[in-house]
Write an enzyme that holds these catalytic residues in place. Sequence first.
Site, PDB file in Angstrom:
ATOM      1  N   ASP A  92       0.810  -1.228   0.000  1.00  0.00           N
ATOM      2  CA  ASP A  92       0.000   0.000   0.000  1.00  0.00           C
ATOM      3  C   ASP A  92       0.840   1.274   0.000  1.00  0.00           C
ATOM      4  O   ASP A  92       0.448   2.290   0.565  1.00  0.00           O
ATOM      5  CB  ASP A  92      -0.963   0.028   1.201  1.00  0.00           C
ATOM      6  CG  ASP A  92      -1.833  -1.211   1.267  1.00  0.00           C
ATOM      7  OD1 ASP A  92      -2.440  -1.542   0.237  1.00  0.00           O
ATOM      8  OD2 ASP A  92      -1.898  -1.847   2.337  1.00  0.00           O
ATOM      9  N   LYS A  95       2.319   2.083  -5.379  1.00  0.00           N
ATOM     10  CA  LYS A  95       3.056   1.665  -6.577  1.00  0.00           C
ATOM     11  C   LYS A  95       2.244   1.860  -7.853  1.00  0.00           C
ATOM     12  O   LYS A  95       2.761   2.322  -8.865  1.00  0.00           O
ATOM     13  CB  LYS A  95       3.425   0.164  -6.496  1.00  0.00           C
ATOM     14  CG  LYS A  95       4.311  -0.208  -5.357  1.00  0.00           C
ATOM     15  CD  LYS A  95       4.530  -1.705  -5.317  1.00  0.00           C
ATOM     16  CE  LYS A  95       3.298  -2.486  -4.925  1.00  0.00           C
ATOM     17  NZ  LYS A  95       2.918  -2.422  -3.519  1.00  0.00           N
ATOM     18  N   GLY A 119      -5.034  -5.313  -5.846  1.00  0.00           N
ATOM     19  CA  GLY A 119      -6.143  -4.415  -5.564  1.00  0.00           C
ATOM     20  C   GLY A 119      -5.804  -2.953  -5.448  1.00  0.00           C
ATOM     21  O   GLY A 119      -5.903  -2.369  -4.385  1.00  0.00           O
ATOM     22  N   HIS A 120      -5.381  -2.321  -6.541  1.00  0.00           N
ATOM     23  CA  HIS A 120      -5.199  -0.881  -6.455  1.00  0.00           C
ATOM     24  C   HIS A 120      -6.155  -0.148  -7.385  1.00  0.00           C
ATOM     25  O   HIS A 120      -6.639  -0.691  -8.364  1.00  0.00           O
ATOM     26  CB  HIS A 120      -3.754  -0.460  -6.691  1.00  0.00           C
ATOM     27  CG  HIS A 120      -3.106  -1.203  -7.791  1.00  0.00           C
ATOM     28  ND1 HIS A 120      -2.081  -2.083  -7.574  1.00  0.00           N
ATOM     29  CD2 HIS A 120      -3.366  -1.217  -9.095  1.00  0.00           C
ATOM     30  CE1 HIS A 120      -1.740  -2.609  -8.717  1.00  0.00           C
ATOM     31  NE2 HIS A 120      -2.490  -2.102  -9.655  1.00  0.00           N
ATOM     32  N   THR A 121      -6.403   1.070  -7.024  1.00  0.00           N
ATOM     33  CA  THR A 121      -7.373   1.867  -7.744  1.00  0.00           C
ATOM     34  C   THR A 121      -6.641   2.935  -8.534  1.00  0.00           C
ATOM     35  O   THR A 121      -5.793   3.630  -8.001  1.00  0.00           O
ATOM     36  CB  THR A 121      -8.298   2.568  -6.719  1.00  0.00           C
ATOM     37  OG1 THR A 121      -8.690   1.587  -5.771  1.00  0.00           O
ATOM     38  CG2 THR A 121      -9.502   3.161  -7.382  1.00  0.00           C
ATOM     39  N   GLN A 303       2.664  -6.521  -3.864  1.00  0.00           N
ATOM     40  CA  GLN A 303       3.013  -6.517  -2.437  1.00  0.00           C
ATOM     41  C   GLN A 303       4.308  -5.730  -2.183  1.00  0.00           C
ATOM     42  O   GLN A 303       4.541  -4.744  -2.845  1.00  0.00           O
ATOM     43  CB  GLN A 303       3.121  -7.940  -1.858  1.00  0.00           C
ATOM     44  CG  GLN A 303       1.822  -8.713  -1.879  1.00  0.00           C
ATOM     45  CD  GLN A 303       1.545  -9.328  -3.228  1.00  0.00           C
ATOM     46  OE1 GLN A 303       2.414  -9.882  -3.866  1.00  0.00           O
ATOM     47  NE2 GLN A 303       0.322  -9.219  -3.691  1.00  0.00           N
TER      48      GLN A 303
END
Length: 448
Positions: A92, A95, A119-121, A303
């Site tokens: 988190d 990146k 899971g990135h937005t 990660q």
Amino acid sequence: AGGVVRAELLLMALIIQSSLSFGGVNAGAVKFSGTKEGLGNLQTQTAKCKCSAKVMEQAVVAEKAVKIQIAEDDSFTGLSQVCAVLGTQWGDEGKGKLVDILAERFDIVARCQGGANAGHTIYNSEGKRFALHLVPSGILNEKALCVVGNGAVVHLPGLFKEIDGLESNGVSCKGRLLVSDRAHLLFDFHQTIDGLREAELAGSLIGTTKRGIGPCYATKVTRNGIRVSDLMHMDTFPEKLDILLHDAASRFKGFEYSKRMLETEVENYKRYSERLEPYIADTVHVMHEAFLNQKRILVEGGQATMLDIDFGTYPFVTSSNASAGGICTGLGIAPRHLGDVIGVAKAYTTRVGSGPYPTELSDAMGEKLRAAGHEYGTTTGRPRRCGWLDLVALQYSCRVNGFSSLNLTKLDVLSGFSQIRLGVAYKGPDGNILLSFPADLERLEKVE
Ligand SMILES: *[C@@H]1O[C@H](CO)[C@@H](O)[C@H](O)[C@H]1NC(C)=O
Ligand SMILES: *[C@@H]1O[C@H](CO)[C@@H](O)[C@H](O)[C@H]1NC(C)=O
């Protein structure tokens, strides 16, 4: 001190002042190299941020450096042909955002490890929101070819859902997304096993995302895993899946296996294999050809180093190689061909799930940090654990990965704090300073 010193400048100054050697890493214009090597110089206690004259002076120097950097309109020119962006802490760090920005300078954006646990937005130019899990963040850039490498694990129903989501929002994936024929398939039953394992381990929860990633890597290593290339042989596929499911059933009491279940899954995979066909490629060959043809390659790490299976806080880690080595094993890129590796570090630290965390703030300060940084899981909404920047962990991460530069994110979050602290050294119960980040979690738990 009455002066107007922005938190970010103060932080940079403190990092320089803490005398930690980062092995030639520089964060933007602020070089970390050249500081006194040797841990003998380290302060034995967490540095307290006082606006001493020296720090103010450093802050002014840092401010000048920042100005120079802003004047030089583009800090990204001169990046090498093969580059990587990796997380330096517990994930988190931001990146995806950097990869999205960098993608327009690269021909290929590739993922080398992990699964749909990222899971990135990200937002496209029109401000439309996209939640990506396995598909590389480069997909929003029309010119980039996206590659899911051999080191990744692929859950096909999940991947198709992601593709559908992108296509229905006008982002075409056909011909722009390649999945390695060597990548392992992650089945629904892997996710079931993930849940059963956590239930067994109740009390010492690793805090996995229960997406089946660990169990899938486990079958890969046990060598009965099924790969994307196996989808080309649907005649022998049922047999392979039968072996896998039998294995799971004999290991887990709660896992009920029936012939019907196998038949249903085989039917599903007949459809999936047809749909996946245009995306399947020998990505190792694709990467080699691209490299020889001077194409620019950007690798997006999933990660982060402190969650790496080897270098992280084991067993509270992910099941793949999230540090620099994973770039080579997960894509077939030779170590010599790898150039710049950018480490993304948050100006403080956060982590989800269990495990020791020396700079954690379990008080009101932690709450304040969480609120200011909106530190809640993107998909789960789970509050993240928050704490000060841990330079011991960051230095370790820099040494493991050999970062060519660091990108420090979310500095602005610290602006509302009148006092900022940094972890500069770990002191054991015997009063001695630890020389590096310890493997032994009991030791880590006891450090000050
Ligand atoms: C760091 O990353 C952010 C995106 O998160 C980007 O806007 C910024 O330009 C990067 N800075 C450097 C020095 O690379
Ligand atoms: C991670 O790296 C280790 C050591 O190089 C290797 O044995 C292992 O296969 C890798 N794991 C994955 C999941 O790629």
